[in-house]
Enzyme design. Structure first.
Site, short mmCIF file in Angstrom:
data_model
loop_
_atom_site.label_atom_id
_atom_site.label_comp_id
_atom_site.label_asym_id
_atom_site.label_seq_id
_atom_site.Cartn_x
_atom_site.Cartn_y
_atom_site.Cartn_z
N LYS A 1 0.85 -1.20 0.00
CA LYS A 1 0.00 0.00 0.00
C LYS A 1 0.89 1.24 0.00
O LYS A 1 1.90 1.29 0.73
CB LYS A 1 -0.87 -0.04 1.25
N SER B 1 -9.49 1.74 2.95
CA SER B 1 -8.61 2.44 2.06
C SER B 1 -7.56 1.53 1.37
O SER B 1 -6.92 1.97 0.42
CB SER B 1 -7.87 3.55 2.79
N SER C 1 -9.95 -0.42 7.19
CA SER C 1 -9.24 -0.32 5.91
C SER C 1 -8.50 -1.55 5.43
O SER C 1 -7.99 -1.53 4.32
CB SER C 1 -8.28 0.87 5.95
#
Lengths: 469, 104
Positions: free
Chosen positions: A78, A153, A177
């Protein structure tokens, strides 16, 4: 079968047996990314040359008989994790040209364990969201149906695993997330206990909440990664000195006698039809395996929405103040509307005259949420619930809905506020779209959570066929 | 928190200054209304009695001050530290002037 479709476990086996090389696995992943990234937009940066070079080095080590825990295994990271000398953006144009001078502890641990970093995945800008639509680099799409969102996210990481663009991936969770995009993309996503994994070098969102963790194809893979990335870190004063367990070695499908509590408040009436039933069916399966299922009652999850909104935005307003374009990055005028909203609400909640009514009140209710879980964990080993009230929503759903994320994450916020560990495990489909259930464990009970998830996963045929060796 | 929150344009402007942000005119009205709405939604917390409850700061509750030895250890070099700055001067980060020129 293409090598990018392997699990971490089977990649390691194959590399050890010299069935294939790390370079071959890495190239298959890069090839898949090349074929599909335009459609899915899961990667912001792809480190093709560096990845192949690292894979070649890994192959040399494998030839010599080196035994590192993740040697030669490609990972997608990420893009809020700093990677030294490699672009890191947090999906915001403010950091469009930021090249970190150091790596986050999680990255250092992965690389030390021999992992190959393929590239950086898409996310909601600054992790602000549950859709990946607030990314300044375009939204990511759900590989199961590209007219829908991957969640967020950590949407890019979830989509990358789900579409076999990578073997392993890393995300982070502040309130859903990891678990929520894992649910929408049909993959395993583990949020460790707060303090289990170092936040050093992770672009900060909520300092009292952020928890880095793995998104993987199987529970065995998640256990393997957790072992590598966990531990006390001198660079992060909030990490726990608790010894890192052998999560992978001690992974067991024996759940006889385990008590599982299902809070009735989490089987919401207005959840999408079919979701609650799939979770209850999964619970029945666990009963067959020897666990005891009990109905419990907990605080209405609606309170956690307000707690999260205030606490997270307050911490965000402080953490994002460092992005002033002086030492790194571009001007703050490039902050997107979601970031602006969150910073300003946080500033308001922390300002003189409002601090007690908002931030302090929210932190007190947060204590109630923690105590509520402590109460139920006196009588159950784990808590089970759906991860999300819906399957993946259509592209565009989050636009013009400022509280979209908070409402989408209603079922995961309370456990995040309390700092507990939780895993998402796929339990089925509604139409084309995956449904996930979450297993929440007490502090540092990742082994218990992983074992229960593993027991379920290995007992259902359709999961066995999902990620073949 | 029981009174309805309705941020005035002036409140919003002050808030923007405190946040070091400069939203455009178009953005400002939208965000101002969204903020007021969000703040009002926080009223739900008043349904819970927290009179004798301490605020939760560290979720797992076990941390106290974590210290290390007061020793100089390795850090970023000056060159590394400056490597992402848009504006530097003689090994310094260059910033906008804070003090105005004054005749002595």
């Amino acid at each position: 079968m293409k090598l990018n479709e392997l699990t971490i476990t089977n990649t390691l086996k194959g590399l050890e047996n010299h069935d294939f090389s790390s370079e071959e696995v890495t190239k298959d992943c890069l090839s898949k990314i090349g074929q599909t990234n335009k459609k899915i937009n899961s990667f912001i940066s792809i480190f093709e040359e560096e990845a192949i070079a690292s894979a070649k080095i890994a192959d040399e080590k494998i030839k010599k008989g080196d035994k590192l825990p993740l040697l030669g295994v490609p990972f997608a990271i990420k893009d809020n994790f700093l990677t030294k000398d490699r672009r890191t953006t947090a999906a915001s144009k403010v950091l469009d040209d930021y090249i970190p001078q150091y790596s986050s502890t999680v990255i250092r641990k992965l690389e030390y364990a021999g992992a190959i970093i393929l590239g950086k995945t898409n996310l909601d800008a600054w992790c602000h969201g549950s859709s990946t639509e607030t990314s300044d680099y375009g939204s990511c799409k759900n590989p199961h149906d590209t007219n829908t969102l991957p969640g967020g996210s950590s949407g890019g990481s979830a989509a990358a695993i789900s579409s076999n663009q990578t073997i392993g991936s890393i995300g982070s969770e502040t309130a859903g997330s990891i678990r929520q995009p894992a649910s929408w993309c049909g993959v395993v996503g583990l949020k460790p206990t707060y303090g289990r994994v170092s936040r050093y070098g992770v672009i900060a969102m909520g300092s009292s909440l952020d928890s880095p963790g793995p998104l993987t194809k199987t529970t065995e893979d998640a256990a393997k990664v957790l072992e590598v990335i966990s531990g006390l870190d001198k660079f992060d004063g909030t990490t726990s000195p608790k010894k890192v367990e052998n999560y992978h070695k001690n992974l067991s499908a024996d759940i006889k006698g385990m008590t599982i509590g299902i809070p009735k408040e989490y089987l919401m009436e207005d959840s999408q039809e079919g979701i609650n039933q799939l979770v209850l069916d999964a619970a029945k399966q666990m009963e067959k395996l020897g666990a005891k299922i009990v109905e419990i009652s907990m605080l209405d999850p609606k309170y956690s929405i307000a707690v999260y909104t205030i606490v997270q935005r307050s911490e965000v307003s402080s953490n994002l103040s460092r992005f002033d374009g002086i030492r790194y990055g571009n001007d703050r005028s490039l902050m997107g509307p979601e970031a602006k909203r969150r910073i300003m609400l946080g500033t308001y909640a922390l300002s003189s005259g409002y601090y007690d009514a908002y931030y302090k009140k929210a932190q007190k209710v947060r204590m109630l949420l923690k105590k509520d879980f402590e109460r139920v964990f006196q009588s159950v080993d784990t808590v089970l619930a759906p991860t999300s009230p819906s399957t993946a929503l259509p592209v565009g759903s989050s636009l013009n809905h400022p509280m979209f994320g908070e409402i989408a994450d209603v079922l995961v916020e309370a456990s995040s506020m309390a700092g507990l560990t939780g895993i998402n495990i796929p339990v089925g489909f509604i139409g084309k779209l995956p449904v996930g259930m979450q297993i929440i464990g007490n502090y540092f009970q990742e082994q218990t959570v992983l074992n229960l998830a593993h027991a379920y996963e290995t007992s259902v045929d359709w999961r066995q066929n999902e990620f073949k060796s | 928190m029981s009174k309805k929150v309705n941020l005035s344009p002036k409140d919003f402007s002050n808030l923007a200054t405190l946040s070091n942000l400069s939203p455009s005119k178009e953005e400002s009205d939208t965000i101002r209304n969204q903020l007021s709405e969000a703040l009002n939604a926080m009223d739900v917390l008043n349904e819970l009695d927290t009179k004798d409850v301490a605020p939760l700061n560290h979720p797992t509750g076990e941390m106290v001050n974590v210290y290390r030895k007061d020793e100089v250890t390795s850090s970023l070099s000056q060159k590394e530290a400056l490597s992402n700055a848009k504006s530097t001067h003689n090994g310094y980060f260059q910033v906008d002037a804070i003090f105005e020129d004054q005749e002595n």
